[in-house]
Design a protein around this motif. Structure first.
Motif, PDB file in Angstrom:
ATOM      1  N   VAL A 191     108.791 -34.696 -57.054  1.00  0.00           N
ATOM      2  CA  VAL A 191     107.354 -34.645 -56.779  1.00  0.00           C
ATOM      3  C   VAL A 191     107.172 -34.072 -55.376  1.00  0.00           C
ATOM      4  O   VAL A 191     107.865 -34.483 -54.449  1.00  0.00           O
ATOM      5  N   TYR A 192     106.274 -33.126 -55.241  1.00  0.00           N
ATOM      6  CA  TYR A 192     105.979 -32.605 -53.903  1.00  0.00           C
ATOM      7  C   TYR A 192     104.535 -32.128 -53.872  1.00  0.00           C
ATOM      8  O   TYR A 192     103.893 -32.007 -54.928  1.00  0.00           O
ATOM      9  N   ALA A 193     104.034 -31.885 -52.673  1.00  0.00           N
ATOM     10  CA  ALA A 193     102.632 -31.480 -52.561  1.00  0.00           C
ATOM     11  C   ALA A 193     102.513 -30.117 -51.913  1.00  0.00           C
ATOM     12  O   ALA A 193     103.297 -29.758 -51.038  1.00  0.00           O
ATOM     13  N   GLU A 194     101.526 -29.403 -52.358  1.00  0.00           N
ATOM     14  CA  GLU A 194     101.176 -28.102 -51.773  1.00  0.00           C
ATOM     15  C   GLU A 194      99.849 -28.324 -51.054  1.00  0.00           C
ATOM     16  O   GLU A 194      98.920 -28.909 -51.630  1.00  0.00           O
ATOM     17  N   GLU A 195      99.770 -27.895 -49.801  1.00  0.00           N
ATOM     18  CA  GLU A 195      98.507 -28.046 -49.076  1.00  0.00           C
ATOM     19  C   GLU A 195      97.615 -26.852 -49.375  1.00  0.00           C
ATOM     20  O   GLU A 195      97.974 -25.717 -49.084  1.00  0.00           O
ATOM     21  N   VAL A 196      96.463 -27.118 -49.907  1.00  0.00           N
ATOM     22  CA  VAL A 196      95.549 -26.048 -50.275  1.00  0.00           C
ATOM     23  C   VAL A 196      94.576 -25.778 -49.132  1.00  0.00           C
ATOM     24  O   VAL A 196      94.233 -24.643 -48.844  1.00  0.00           O
ATOM     25  N   GLU A 197      94.153 -26.847 -48.484  1.00  0.00           N
ATOM     26  CA  GLU A 197      93.154 -26.704 -47.419  1.00  0.00           C
ATOM     27  C   GLU A 197      93.232 -27.924 -46.502  1.00  0.00           C
ATOM     28  O   GLU A 197      93.475 -29.035 -46.972  1.00  0.00           O
ATOM     29  N   THR A 198      93.017 -27.701 -45.194  1.00  0.00           N
ATOM     30  CA  THR A 198      93.010 -28.826 -44.249  1.00  0.00           C
ATOM     31  C   THR A 198      91.767 -28.735 -43.387  1.00  0.00           C
ATOM     32  O   THR A 198      91.422 -27.666 -42.888  1.00  0.00           O
ATOM     33  N   GLU A 199      91.087 -29.845 -43.243  1.00  0.00           N
ATOM     34  CA  GLU A 199      89.931 -29.930 -42.352  1.00  0.00           C
ATOM     35  C   GLU A 199      90.281 -30.969 -41.291  1.00  0.00           C
ATOM     36  O   GLU A 199      90.396 -32.156 -41.592  1.00  0.00           O
ATOM     37  N   GLU A 200      90.449 -30.490 -40.060  1.00  0.00           N
ATOM     38  CA  GLU A 200      90.939 -31.370 -38.987  1.00  0.00           C
ATOM     39  C   GLU A 200      89.840 -32.248 -38.406  1.00  0.00           C
ATOM     40  O   GLU A 200      90.124 -33.225 -37.729  1.00  0.00           O
ATOM     41  N   LYS A 201      88.578 -31.842 -38.630  1.00  0.00           N
ATOM     42  CA  LYS A 201      87.488 -32.575 -37.964  1.00  0.00           C
ATOM     43  C   LYS A 201      86.503 -33.126 -38.977  1.00  0.00           C
ATOM     44  O   LYS A 201      85.296 -32.940 -38.868  1.00  0.00           O
ATOM     45  N   PHE A 202      87.028 -33.818 -39.932  1.00  0.00           N
ATOM     46  CA  PHE A 202      86.198 -34.425 -40.969  1.00  0.00           C
ATOM     47  C   PHE A 202      85.596 -35.715 -40.415  1.00  0.00           C
ATOM     48  O   PHE A 202      86.163 -36.332 -39.515  1.00  0.00           O
ATOM     49  N   CYS A 203      84.461 -36.126 -40.942  1.00  0.00           N
ATOM     50  CA  CYS A 203      83.804 -37.384 -40.512  1.00  0.00           C
ATOM     51  C   CYS A 203      83.721 -37.464 -38.986  1.00  0.00           C
ATOM     52  O   CYS A 203      84.383 -38.309 -38.348  1.00  0.00           O
ATOM     53  N   ALA A 204      82.927 -36.609 -38.400  1.00  0.00           N
ATOM     54  CA  ALA A 204      82.701 -36.600 -36.946  1.00  0.00           C
ATOM     55  C   ALA A 204      83.984 -36.376 -36.150  1.00  0.00           C
ATOM     56  O   ALA A 204      84.072 -36.726 -34.969  1.00  0.00           O
ATOM     57  N   GLY A 205      85.003 -35.828 -36.823  1.00  0.00           N
ATOM     58  CA  GLY A 205      86.255 -35.553 -36.115  1.00  0.00           C
ATOM     59  C   GLY A 205      87.226 -36.724 -36.095  1.00  0.00           C
ATOM     60  O   GLY A 205      88.309 -36.630 -35.527  1.00  0.00           O
ATOM     61  N   LYS A 206      86.855 -37.825 -36.756  1.00  0.00           N
ATOM     62  CA  LYS A 206      87.713 -39.023 -36.736  1.00  0.00           C
ATOM     63  C   LYS A 206      88.799 -38.970 -37.806  1.00  0.00           C
ATOM     64  O   LYS A 206      89.728 -39.765 -37.805  1.00  0.00           O
ATOM     65  N   VAL A 207      88.602 -38.052 -38.741  1.00  0.00           N
ATOM     66  CA  VAL A 207      89.398 -38.092 -39.980  1.00  0.00           C
ATOM     67  C   VAL A 207      89.972 -36.705 -40.274  1.00  0.00           C
ATOM     68  O   VAL A 207      89.336 -35.690 -39.983  1.00  0.00           O
ATOM     69  N   ILE A 208      91.157 -36.679 -40.849  1.00  0.00           N
ATOM     70  CA  ILE A 208      91.722 -35.422 -41.356  1.00  0.00           C
ATOM     71  C   ILE A 208      91.608 -35.435 -42.877  1.00  0.00           C
ATOM     72  O   ILE A 208      91.909 -36.452 -43.518  1.00  0.00           O
TER      73      ILE A 208
END
Ligand code: GTR
Length: 340
Positions: A37-54
């Motif tokens: 089992v492995y994961a492919e990263e499709v998209e990353t948002e570094e500043k989700f929820c006011a920047g508190k969340v990835i």
């Protein structure tokens, strides 16, 4: 409280024996675990929820003896120096946040969430050719004791767990699985199948989930079979209008969640899920948790009042105001419990 005495109890049975009965008679046997089992990263948002969340959009890939496949997953986690606990949330929709998944509030409480839309794994329809079902059952053909859709969704939740335990930011000893309604049934099944979960959390799961089938005043096996027979295996049909001849009942599913914790949540107006029978299941499972050296279900000797939250044992329960729904209130209670 009057506890019915006509309900079969799994006395002297091992977890494996209990599990075997539930798989053979109700859910069907799940596919084997994949080799990889492995994961492919499709998209990353570094500043989700006011920047508190990835937030990451992932594709979970697996390589199993029946074939290779993948399904999309969302992963959100709070920025933190420490490892954080995680919910694997089996959801109705792929949205983040979602009305059943208040992501910012969950992350603010220090929890990560990995969620997927169950229909992205395989459709909620009476067919076995959509999504990964066609890999598991070539040409959509399945044997009568092969698992139905609940089993396939549960299998996918375990693949999220496979991946999550490899992540440095996640506390792999604190990964719980959660679902609402049909996906609450699925969460309990996932918990039974996989001891690595910390807690299996069922919200309003009712018939075929947490609720004792005998004397259920809401949805019966007959009702569920008419619309949703494909969630289960074919043997389950033997118990249509024949609950009294079931060699088991739904508290076995809670017992089979040992050695980890289990949480059952009800809603006052959700009579279809039969809250008194969801509560009864916890009471009947109590002894087996104690026999296993756990804290059982610590509860008053009466039906709970609305708003009552029972968090003392390794079996937890609450019943809140309102209808069939996975609410912020439910999530807060889950987290309160896991934080204890
Ligand atoms: C109902 C079904 C219930 C419950 C619910 C849901 O129609 O009869 O068992 O699973 O759907 O998942 O929303």
């Amino acid at each position: 409280m009057n506890i019915p005495t006509n309900i079969p109890m799994p006395d002297g049975m091992t977890k494996e024996e209990i599990k075997e009965v539930l798989l053979r008679e109700e859910y069907g046997y799940l596919p084997p675990k994949p080799d990889k089992v492995y994961a492919e990263e499709v998209e990353t948002e570094e500043k989700f929820c006011a920047g508190k969340v990835i937030r990451k959009s992932l594709k979970i890939h697996f390589e199993a003896e029946f074939g290779k496949g993948s399904f999309p997953v969302n992963f959100t986690y709070p920025k933190s120096d420490k490892k954080v606990p995680l919910f694997v949330h089996i959801n109705f929709r792929p949205d983040v946040p979602d009305r059943y998944q208040p992501t910012e509030e969950i992350c603010d409480r220090g929890y990560a969430v990995m969620s997927f839309c169950y229909k992205d794994v395989t459709d909620d329809k009476n067919e076995f050719e959509s999504g990964i079902a066609k890999l598991i059952y070539p040409n959509g053909r399945k044997n009568p004791t092969d698992c139905g859709k609940l089993g396939i969704w549960a299998w996918a939740a375990m693949r999220c767990l496979d991946y999550a335990v490899t992540l440095p930011q996640i506390d792999s000893d604190r990964i719980s699985v959660v679902g609402h309604s049909r996906l609450g049934k699925t969460a309990l099944l996932s918990g039974m199948m996989d001891e690595r979960f910390y807690c299996a959390i069922s919200n309003d799961s009712g018939c075929g989930g947490a609720a004792i089938a005998r004397g259920n005043t809401g949805e019966t096996i007959n009702d569920i079979d008419r619309q949703f027979s494909y969630w289960f295996c074919e043997n389950y049909k033997k118990y249509i209008d024949n609950e009294d001849n079931m060699p088991f009942d739904q508290h076995w599913l809670l017992v089979a969640n040992l050695p980890h914790k289990v949480y059952v949540a009800s809603a006052k107006e959700d009579l279809w899920a039969c809250p008194p029978n969801e509560y009864l299941s916890c009471i009947l499972a109590d002894k087996y948790y104690r026999d296993a050296g756990k804290n059982g279900f610590i509860h008053p000797d009466r039906l709970p009042e609305t708003g009552e939250v029972l968090h003392e044992g390794d079996i937890a329960y609450h019943i809140r105001e309102g209808r069939h729904y996975l609410s912020r209130e439910d999530w807060n209670y889950f987290i309160d419990y896991l934080e204890r």
